[in-house]
Design an enzyme around this catalytic site. Structure first.
Site, PDB file in Angstrom:
ATOM      1  N   ARG A  32     -37.363  24.622 -51.705  1.00  0.00           N
ATOM      2  CA  ARG A  32     -35.947  24.415 -52.006  1.00  0.00           C
ATOM      3  C   ARG A  32     -35.481  25.302 -53.161  1.00  0.00           C
ATOM      4  O   ARG A  32     -34.365  25.836 -53.138  1.00  0.00           O
ATOM      5  CB  ARG A  32     -35.709  22.935 -52.340  1.00  0.00           C
ATOM      6  N   HIS A  86     -32.377  27.848 -52.942  1.00  0.00           N
ATOM      7  CA  HIS A  86     -31.165  27.751 -53.767  1.00  0.00           C
ATOM      8  C   HIS A  86     -30.965  28.973 -54.650  1.00  0.00           C
ATOM      9  O   HIS A  86     -29.829  29.325 -54.972  1.00  0.00           O
ATOM     10  CB  HIS A  86     -31.189  26.465 -54.605  1.00  0.00           C
ATOM     11  N   HIS A 130     -36.001  21.391 -43.288  1.00  0.00           N
ATOM     12  CA  HIS A 130     -35.867  19.969 -43.615  1.00  0.00           C
ATOM     13  C   HIS A 130     -36.937  19.105 -42.950  1.00  0.00           C
ATOM     14  O   HIS A 130     -36.947  17.895 -43.154  1.00  0.00           O
ATOM     15  CB  HIS A 130     -34.453  19.471 -43.281  1.00  0.00           C
ATOM     16  N   TRP A 173     -36.797  13.471 -43.734  1.00  0.00           N
ATOM     17  CA  TRP A 173     -36.304  13.782 -42.390  1.00  0.00           C
ATOM     18  C   TRP A 173     -37.370  13.518 -41.327  1.00  0.00           C
ATOM     19  O   TRP A 173     -37.052  13.370 -40.159  1.00  0.00           O
ATOM     20  CB  TRP A 173     -35.904  15.255 -42.310  1.00  0.00           C
TER      21      TRP A 173
HETATM   22 FE1  CCH Z   1     -31.969  21.464 -47.974  1.00  0.00          FE
HETATM   23  N1  CCH Z   1     -31.428  19.772 -48.958  1.00  0.00           N
HETATM   24  N2  CCH Z   1     -30.047  21.807 -47.463  1.00  0.00           N
HETATM   25  N3  CCH Z   1     -32.492  23.255 -47.183  1.00  0.00           N
HETATM   26  N4  CCH Z   1     -33.864  21.204 -48.659  1.00  0.00           N
HETATM   27  C1  CCH Z   1     -32.248  18.912 -49.621  1.00  0.00           C
HETATM   28  C2  CCH Z   1     -33.615  18.994 -49.725  1.00  0.00           C
HETATM   29  C3  CCH Z   1     -34.359  20.067 -49.229  1.00  0.00           C
HETATM   30  C4  CCH Z   1     -28.981  20.996 -47.747  1.00  0.00           C
HETATM   31  C5  CCH Z   1     -28.991  19.863 -48.553  1.00  0.00           C
HETATM   32  C6  CCH Z   1     -30.139  19.305 -49.081  1.00  0.00           C
HETATM   33  C7  CCH Z   1     -31.674  24.110 -46.518  1.00  0.00           C
HETATM   34  C8  CCH Z   1     -30.351  23.844 -46.161  1.00  0.00           C
HETATM   35  C9  CCH Z   1     -29.606  22.803 -46.644  1.00  0.00           C
HETATM   36  C10 CCH Z   1     -34.923  22.040 -48.388  1.00  0.00           C
HETATM   37  C11 CCH Z   1     -34.862  23.318 -47.861  1.00  0.00           C
HETATM   38  C12 CCH Z   1     -33.720  23.866 -47.309  1.00  0.00           C
HETATM   39  C13 CCH Z   1     -31.467  17.854 -50.191  1.00  0.00           C
HETATM   40  C14 CCH Z   1     -32.016  16.704 -51.019  1.00  0.00           C
HETATM   41  C15 CCH Z   1     -30.165  18.092 -49.856  1.00  0.00           C
HETATM   42  C16 CCH Z   1     -28.963  17.249 -50.218  1.00  0.00           C
HETATM   43  C17 CCH Z   1     -32.218  17.117 -52.476  1.00  0.00           C
HETATM   44  C18 CCH Z   1     -32.809  16.003 -53.283  1.00  0.00           C
HETATM   45  O1  CCH Z   1     -32.180  14.939 -53.375  1.00  0.00           O
HETATM   46  O2  CCH Z   1     -33.914  16.187 -53.828  1.00  0.00           O
HETATM   47  C19 CCH Z   1     -27.799  21.504 -47.070  1.00  0.00           C
HETATM   48  C20 CCH Z   1     -26.413  20.887 -47.160  1.00  0.00           C
HETATM   49  C21 CCH Z   1     -28.191  22.611 -46.383  1.00  0.00           C
HETATM   50  C22 CCH Z   1     -27.393  23.495 -45.491  1.00  0.00           C
HETATM   51  O3  CCH Z   1     -26.366  23.107 -44.972  1.00  0.00           O
HETATM   52  C23 CCH Z   1     -32.378  25.321 -46.230  1.00  0.00           C
HETATM   53  C24 CCH Z   1     -31.769  26.531 -45.514  1.00  0.00           C
HETATM   54  C25 CCH Z   1     -33.646  25.176 -46.737  1.00  0.00           C
HETATM   55  C26 CCH Z   1     -34.809  26.155 -46.758  1.00  0.00           C
HETATM   56  C27 CCH Z   1     -34.945  27.147 -45.916  1.00  0.00           C
HETATM   57  C28 CCH Z   1     -36.156  21.378 -48.770  1.00  0.00           C
HETATM   58  C29 CCH Z   1     -37.576  21.921 -48.576  1.00  0.00           C
HETATM   59  C30 CCH Z   1     -35.790  20.131 -49.297  1.00  0.00           C
HETATM   60  C31 CCH Z   1     -36.729  19.053 -49.820  1.00  0.00           C
HETATM   61  C32 CCH Z   1     -36.866  19.170 -51.317  1.00  0.00           C
HETATM   62  C33 CCH Z   1     -37.760  18.125 -51.934  1.00  0.00           C
HETATM   63  O4  CCH Z   1     -37.734  18.030 -53.158  1.00  0.00           O
HETATM   64  O5  CCH Z   1     -38.496  17.418 -51.233  1.00  0.00           O
END
Ligand code: CCH
Length: 278
Positions: free
Chosen positions: A44, A48, A173, A189
């Site tokens: 993540r 970002h 996700h 997820w």
């Molecule tokens: Fe995401 N993401 N993401 N994401 N994401 C969150 C967590 C992860 C969105 C929203 C969220 C991508 C696209 C999107 C990861 C990778 C990717 C969370 C929870 C949100 C909200 C954060 C929390 O509370 O900790 C949205 C909106 C979009 C696009 O529309 C893309 C692209 C990627 C990578 C290629 C990963 C991995 C996580 C898990 C992080 C964790 O701490 O477990």
């Protein structure tokens, strides 16, 4: 891969040996953290750092590591990523003469995907940490509460991604979870949040999704177990014809998902270096 004057070539040589192992070892260095892996949060962080990119004027993106500065680290979208930046700090201390934060954060995401069973990602070095003045305006990272497909298409389009790449990237996700104290959303997820797989797509299609009844922001839960979640932005993938076409392809063909994810993630991490001189 040509190395730049930043000394990245030297780092790559180091990284192939000790550095790679050290970084990989950090992933499961704390059994009490989440589902015992820092892999997801590293994936993540890399995303970002890159997802601020605008193709039209080459602003934002992984090159620069402007998330070092409070302006960007305090964006609500970036809540919780301090964990990932702190985790990588010892590697920066050790290899800092040849390794920028922006290269480190991006390779952290690559190692995260690979260590959790995902595809090999082509990674290139050459990002240079920049000045805080290069921080872009807040609002470029996607807002998870937006359920209209056109919103996601516009945001990913600004980064230079088409529908297929957008859907492939969202498959990340399969990893990790939402934290109510970070984004406000809650839960994973998939049932195997530390394994990179196409489960995000199979769940999207196979489960029945209800709006979760709770005090938090609108999110979905699976009817069967109520233990899985989808964000409004995730749900939009099933409601747009073109998005759904790709969801179905990736649900049925994990190999194709791996290949397309690897290509899109690699290009996302590199966009700002392939187009901006360093
Ligand atoms: Fe995401 N993401 N993401 N994401 N994401 C969150 C967590 C992860 C969105 C929203 C969220 C991508 C696209 C999107 C990861 C990778 C990717 C969370 C929870 C949100 C909200 C954060 C929390 O509370 O900790 C949205 C909106 C979009 C696009 O529309 C893309 C692209 C990627 C990578 C290629 C990963 C991995 C996580 C898990 C992080 C964790 O701490 O477990």
């Amino acid at each position: 891969e040509g190395s730049s004057s930043s000394g990245a070539g030297k780092f790559l040589a180091l990284f192939a040996g000790a550095g790679a192992a050290e970084l990989a070892n950090l992933l499961d260095s704390n059994p009490d953290y989440d589902d015992s892996s820092y892999g997801p949060v590293l994936v993540r962080l890399a995303w970002h750092a890159s997802g601020t990119y605008a193709k039209t004027d080459n602003t934002g993106g992984s090159n620069g590591a402007t998330m070092r500065f409070p302006t960007e680290s305090k964006w609500s979208a970036n809540a919780g990523l301090q964990v990932a930046r702190d985790l990588l700090e010892p590697i920066k201390k050790k290899y800092g003469d040849v390794l920028s934060y922006s290269d480190l954060w991006s390779i952290g995401g690559v190692v995260g995907v690979q260590e959790l069973g995902g595809p090999t990602i082509k990674w290139r070095s050459g990002r240079i940490d920049t000045h805080k003045d290069r921080t872009v305006e807040d609002g470029r990272l996607p807002d998870a509460s937006r359920e209209d497909a056109q919103y996601s298409r516009d945001v990913f389009g600004r980064m230079g991604f088409n529908d297929q790449e957008l859907v492939a990237l969202l498959g990340a996700h399969a990893l990790g979870r939402c934290h109510s104290d970070r984004s406000g959303f809650e839960g994973p997820w998939t049932h195997s949040s530390t394994t990179f797989s196409n489960a995000f797509y199979t769940h999207l299609l196979d489960e029945k999704w209800d709006v979760k009844k709770w005090k938090g922001p609108k999110q979905y839960e699976d009817k069967a177990t109520k233990s899985l979640m989808m964000l409004p932005t995730d749900m939009s993938l099933t409601r747009d014809k073109e998005f759904k076409k790709w969801v179905t392809i990736y649900a049925n063909d994990e190999e194709k998902f791996f290949a397309d994810f690897a290509a899109a993630y690699a290009s996302g991490l590199a966009q700002s270096i392939t187009t901006r001189a360093v």
